[in-house]
Design a protein around this motif. Structure first.
Motif, PDB file in Angstrom:
ATOM      1  N   ILE A 143      -3.389  -2.821   9.350  1.00 19.86           N
ATOM      2  CA  ILE A 143      -2.155  -2.355   8.724  1.00 19.86           C
ATOM      3  C   ILE A 143      -1.132  -1.979   9.792  1.00 19.86           C
ATOM      4  CG2 ILE A 143      -1.168  -0.556   7.250  1.00 19.86           C
ATOM      5  CD1 ILE A 143      -4.004  -0.343   5.965  1.00 19.86           C
ATOM      6  N   LYS A 144       0.089  -2.411   9.583  1.00 17.78           N
ATOM      7  CA  LYS A 144       1.175  -2.021  10.484  1.00 17.78           C
ATOM      8  C   LYS A 144       1.912  -0.819   9.908  1.00 17.78           C
ATOM      9  CE  LYS A 144       2.114  -6.627  12.385  1.00 17.78           C
ATOM     10  NZ  LYS A 144       3.146  -7.670  12.574  1.00 17.78           N
ATOM     11  N   GLY A 145       2.386   0.032  10.774  1.00 20.36           N
ATOM     12  CA  GLY A 145       3.153   1.195  10.349  1.00 20.36           C
ATOM     13  C   GLY A 145       3.976   1.726  11.505  1.00 20.36           C
ATOM     14  N   LYS A 146       4.592   2.867  11.311  1.00 18.47           N
ATOM     15  CA  LYS A 146       5.402   3.492  12.355  1.00 18.47           C
ATOM     16  C   LYS A 146       4.532   4.426  13.179  1.00 18.47           C
ATOM     17  CE  LYS A 146       9.561   6.269  13.134  1.00 18.47           C
ATOM     18  NZ  LYS A 146      10.698   6.997  12.493  1.00 18.47           N
ATOM     19  N   TYR A 147       4.534   4.238  14.494  1.00 19.35           N
ATOM     20  CA  TYR A 147       3.716   5.077  15.362  1.00 19.35           C
ATOM     21  C   TYR A 147       4.281   6.488  15.397  1.00 19.35           C
ATOM     22  CZ  TYR A 147       1.094   6.645  19.437  1.00 19.35           C
ATOM     23  OH  TYR A 147       0.261   7.340  20.286  1.00 19.35           O
ATOM     24  N   THR A 148       3.417   7.465  15.154  1.00 12.95           N
ATOM     25  CA  THR A 148       3.866   8.858  15.087  1.00 12.95           C
ATOM     26  C   THR A 148       3.719   9.595  16.415  1.00 12.95           C
ATOM     27  OG1 THR A 148       1.702   9.641  14.350  1.00 12.95           O
ATOM     28  CG2 THR A 148       3.261   8.965  12.647  1.00 12.95           C
ATOM     29  N   GLY A 149       3.105   8.933  17.401  1.00  7.51           N
ATOM     30  CA  GLY A 149       2.991   9.557  18.716  1.00  7.51           C
ATOM     31  C   GLY A 149       1.703  10.311  18.953  1.00  7.51           C
ATOM     32  N   ASP A 150       0.829  10.376  17.962  1.00 11.20           N
ATOM     33  CA  ASP A 150      -0.432  11.113  18.117  1.00 11.20           C
ATOM     34  C   ASP A 150      -1.638  10.228  17.839  1.00 11.20           C
ATOM     35  OD1 ASP A 150      -0.090  10.737  15.446  1.00 11.20           O
ATOM     36  OD2 ASP A 150      -0.399  12.833  14.856  1.00 11.20           O
ATOM     37  N   GLY A 151      -1.473   8.928  18.100  1.00 16.11           N
ATOM     38  CA  GLY A 151      -2.562   7.997  17.846  1.00 16.11           C
ATOM     39  C   GLY A 151      -2.675   7.584  16.391  1.00 16.11           C
ATOM     40  N   HIS A 152      -1.638   7.896  15.590  1.00 16.84           N
ATOM     41  CA  HIS A 152      -1.647   7.572  14.172  1.00 16.84           C
ATOM     42  C   HIS A 152      -0.414   6.766  13.782  1.00 16.84           C
ATOM     43  CE1 HIS A 152      -4.828  10.569  14.068  1.00 16.84           C
ATOM     44  NE2 HIS A 152      -5.088  10.219  12.827  1.00 16.84           N
ATOM     45  N   LEU A 153      -0.521   6.128  12.639  1.00 18.67           N
ATOM     46  CA  LEU A 153       0.583   5.376  12.054  1.00 18.67           C
ATOM     47  C   LEU A 153       0.962   5.983  10.720  1.00 18.67           C
ATOM     48  CD1 LEU A 153      -0.787   1.740  12.551  1.00 18.67           C
ATOM     49  CD2 LEU A 153       0.895   2.900  14.009  1.00 18.67           C
ATOM     50  N   ILE A 173       0.844  -1.200   0.000  1.00 19.32           N
ATOM     51  CA  ILE A 173       0.000   0.000   0.000  1.00 19.32           C
ATOM     52  C   ILE A 173       0.873   1.241   0.000  1.00 19.32           C
ATOM     53  CG2 ILE A 173      -2.088  -0.953   1.072  1.00 19.32           C
ATOM     54  CD1 ILE A 173      -1.036  -0.012   3.765  1.00 19.32           C
ATOM     55  N   THR A 174       0.350   2.297  -0.584  1.00 21.69           N
ATOM     56  CA  THR A 174       1.016   3.599  -0.562  1.00 21.69           C
ATOM     57  C   THR A 174      -0.005   4.665  -0.219  1.00 21.69           C
ATOM     58  OG1 THR A 174       0.684   3.844  -2.957  1.00 21.69           O
ATOM     59  CG2 THR A 174       2.813   2.979  -2.221  1.00 21.69           C
ATOM     60  N   THR A 175       0.445   5.717   0.423  1.00 17.88           N
ATOM     61  CA  THR A 175      -0.418   6.837   0.781  1.00 17.88           C
ATOM     62  C   THR A 175       0.441   8.031   1.151  1.00 17.88           C
ATOM     63  OG1 THR A 175      -2.205   7.584   2.241  1.00 17.88           O
ATOM     64  CG2 THR A 175      -0.534   6.163   3.211  1.00 17.88           C
ATOM     65  N   ARG A 176      -0.135   9.194   1.095  1.00 15.43           N
ATOM     66  CA  ARG A 176       0.563  10.406   1.525  1.00 15.43           C
ATOM     67  C   ARG A 176       0.160  10.824   2.932  1.00 15.43           C
ATOM     68  NH1 ARG A 176       0.378  14.390  -3.826  1.00 15.43           N
ATOM     69  NH2 ARG A 176       1.633  13.035  -5.192  1.00 15.43           N
ATOM     70  N   GLY A 177      -0.820  10.124   3.493  1.00 15.21           N
ATOM     71  CA  GLY A 177      -1.303  10.501   4.823  1.00 15.21           C
ATOM     72  C   GLY A 177      -0.979   9.452   5.867  1.00 15.21           C
ATOM     73  N   ASN A 178      -1.530   9.653   7.054  1.00 20.49           N
ATOM     74  CA  ASN A 178      -1.391   8.718   8.160  1.00 20.49           C
ATOM     75  C   ASN A 178      -2.749   8.116   8.493  1.00 20.49           C
ATOM     76  OD1 ASN A 178       1.309   9.419   8.345  1.00 20.49           O
ATOM     77  ND2 ASN A 178       0.976  10.909   9.982  1.00 20.49           N
ATOM     78  N   ILE A 179      -2.736   6.962   9.111  1.00 18.39           N
ATOM     79  CA  ILE A 179      -3.979   6.334   9.521  1.00 18.39           C
ATOM     80  C   ILE A 179      -3.982   6.160  11.033  1.00 18.39           C
ATOM     81  CG2 ILE A 179      -4.317   5.125   7.331  1.00 18.39           C
ATOM     82  CD1 ILE A 179      -3.287   2.587   8.683  1.00 18.39           C
ATOM     83  N   PRO A 180      -5.166   6.157  11.661  1.00 18.27           N
ATOM     84  CA  PRO A 180      -5.218   5.931  13.108  1.00 18.27           C
ATOM     85  C   PRO A 180      -4.766   4.520  13.468  1.00 18.27           C
ATOM     86  CG  PRO A 180      -7.291   6.852  12.296  1.00 18.27           C
ATOM     87  CD  PRO A 180      -6.500   6.434  11.097  1.00 18.27           C
ATOM     88  N   VAL A 181      -4.228   4.363  14.638  1.00 19.49           N
ATOM     89  CA  VAL A 181      -3.896   3.028  15.138  1.00 19.49           C
ATOM     90  C   VAL A 181      -5.160   2.175  15.172  1.00 19.49           C
ATOM     91  CG1 VAL A 181      -3.073   1.730  17.137  1.00 19.49           C
ATOM     92  CG2 VAL A 181      -1.932   3.859  16.485  1.00 19.49           C
ATOM     93  N   ASP A 182      -6.248   2.769  15.611  1.00 18.97           N
ATOM     94  CA  ASP A 182      -7.541   2.082  15.713  1.00 18.97           C
ATOM     95  C   ASP A 182      -8.306   2.246  14.393  1.00 18.97           C
ATOM     96  OD1 ASP A 182      -9.906   0.892  16.509  1.00 18.97           O
ATOM     97  OD2 ASP A 182     -10.347   2.324  18.111  1.00 18.97           O
ATOM     98  N   HIS A 183      -7.921   1.471  13.391  1.00 28.39           N
ATOM     99  CA  HIS A 183      -8.496   1.653  12.056  1.00 28.39           C
ATOM    100  C   HIS A 183      -9.110   0.367  11.492  1.00 28.39           C
ATOM    101  CE1 HIS A 183      -4.457   0.006  11.167  1.00 28.39           C
ATOM    102  NE2 HIS A 183      -5.091  -0.618  10.185  1.00 28.39           N
ATOM    103  N   ALA A 184      -9.155  -0.706  12.274  1.00 25.92           N
ATOM    104  CA  ALA A 184      -9.547  -2.013  11.734  1.00 25.92           C
ATOM    105  C   ALA A 184     -10.962  -2.004  11.169  1.00 25.92           C
ATOM    106  CB  ALA A 184      -9.416  -3.085  12.810  1.00 25.92           C
ATOM    107  N   TYR A 185     -11.895  -1.361  11.869  1.00 24.99           N
ATOM    108  CA  TYR A 185     -13.284  -1.327  11.383  1.00 24.99           C
ATOM    109  C   TYR A 185     -13.389  -0.498  10.103  1.00 24.99           C
ATOM    110  CZ  TYR A 185     -18.266  -0.303  11.135  1.00 24.99           C
ATOM    111  OH  TYR A 185     -19.560  -0.160  10.699  1.00 24.99           O
TER     112      TYR A 185
END
Length: 198
Positions: free
Chosen positions: A49-59, A13-25
């Protein structure tokens, strides 16, 4: 019961944004919008989806991020059409790339980041239900219930736990990976992967 009839499909996957950690639903909803038959299909598990935690509840999404489907080998062709599609996950647009396949590998220790069951907010009842499901699935191992966690579904908090199962022989390990534990399996619930405790 035939074992090891499942495999994992990993879509880049590719994106220019971040996704919330709580995004499964939200991820499950986005997938259903582009693949409506997913809603009715029972032989599939989907990992968040796994990603790098940014510290604000997002990946943040990186090169190792992907959407992981666990499905029967005979159903692989049903899901390959996801490649090239766009998904909107919590307002973040994702472009899905190609897929690679991975066979399930037995491991003596498996971990699921989130397992939920009916009345799972009661840890004693949760433990009893896990024992019942493991017994019914002919899985022999030692269950370790770790951190209490929540998943948001339509503004409702679903309670679950991080679970590690150790002492698994090869057959039990594959059974647990193929079938998982608990509910919400299309939202990452009960999705087990090999685990190496630090």
């Amino acid at each position: 019961m035939k074992l090891n009839n499942s495999l994992d499909l990993l879509f880049s996957i590719t994106t220019r944004g971040n996704i919330p950690v709580d995004h499964a639903y939200s991820l499950y909803g986005a997938l259903c919008r582009v693949m409506p038959t997913l809603h009715e299909h029972i032989n599939i598990l989907i990992h968040p989806i796994k990603g790098k935690y940014t510290g604000d509840g997002h990946l943040s999404i990186n090169k190792s991020s992907h959407i992981r489907f666990r499905c029967k080998e005979q159903d692989v062709s049903k899901w390959l059409s996801l490649a090239g599609m766009s998904l909107s996950v919590n307002g973040c647009d994702l472009l899905v790339g190609g897929a690679t396949a991975e066979q399930l590998i037995s491991a003596s220790v498996l971990r699921s980041a989130f397992v939920t069951t009916r009345n799972g907010h009661d840890e004693n009842r949760f433990r009893q239900e896990l024992a019942r499901q493991l017994s019914d699935g002919k899985v022999v191992g030692e269950t370790h219930i770790l951190a209490r966690k929540t998943m948001t579904i339509k503004e409702k908090k679903i309670v679950g736990f991080e679970v590690v199962v150790s002492g698994l022989d090869a057959e039990s390990s594959i059974r647990l990976q193929e079938h998982g534990l608990g509910g919400r399996k299309k939202m990452g619930g009960g999705f087990f992967l090999p685990f190496s405790p630090r």
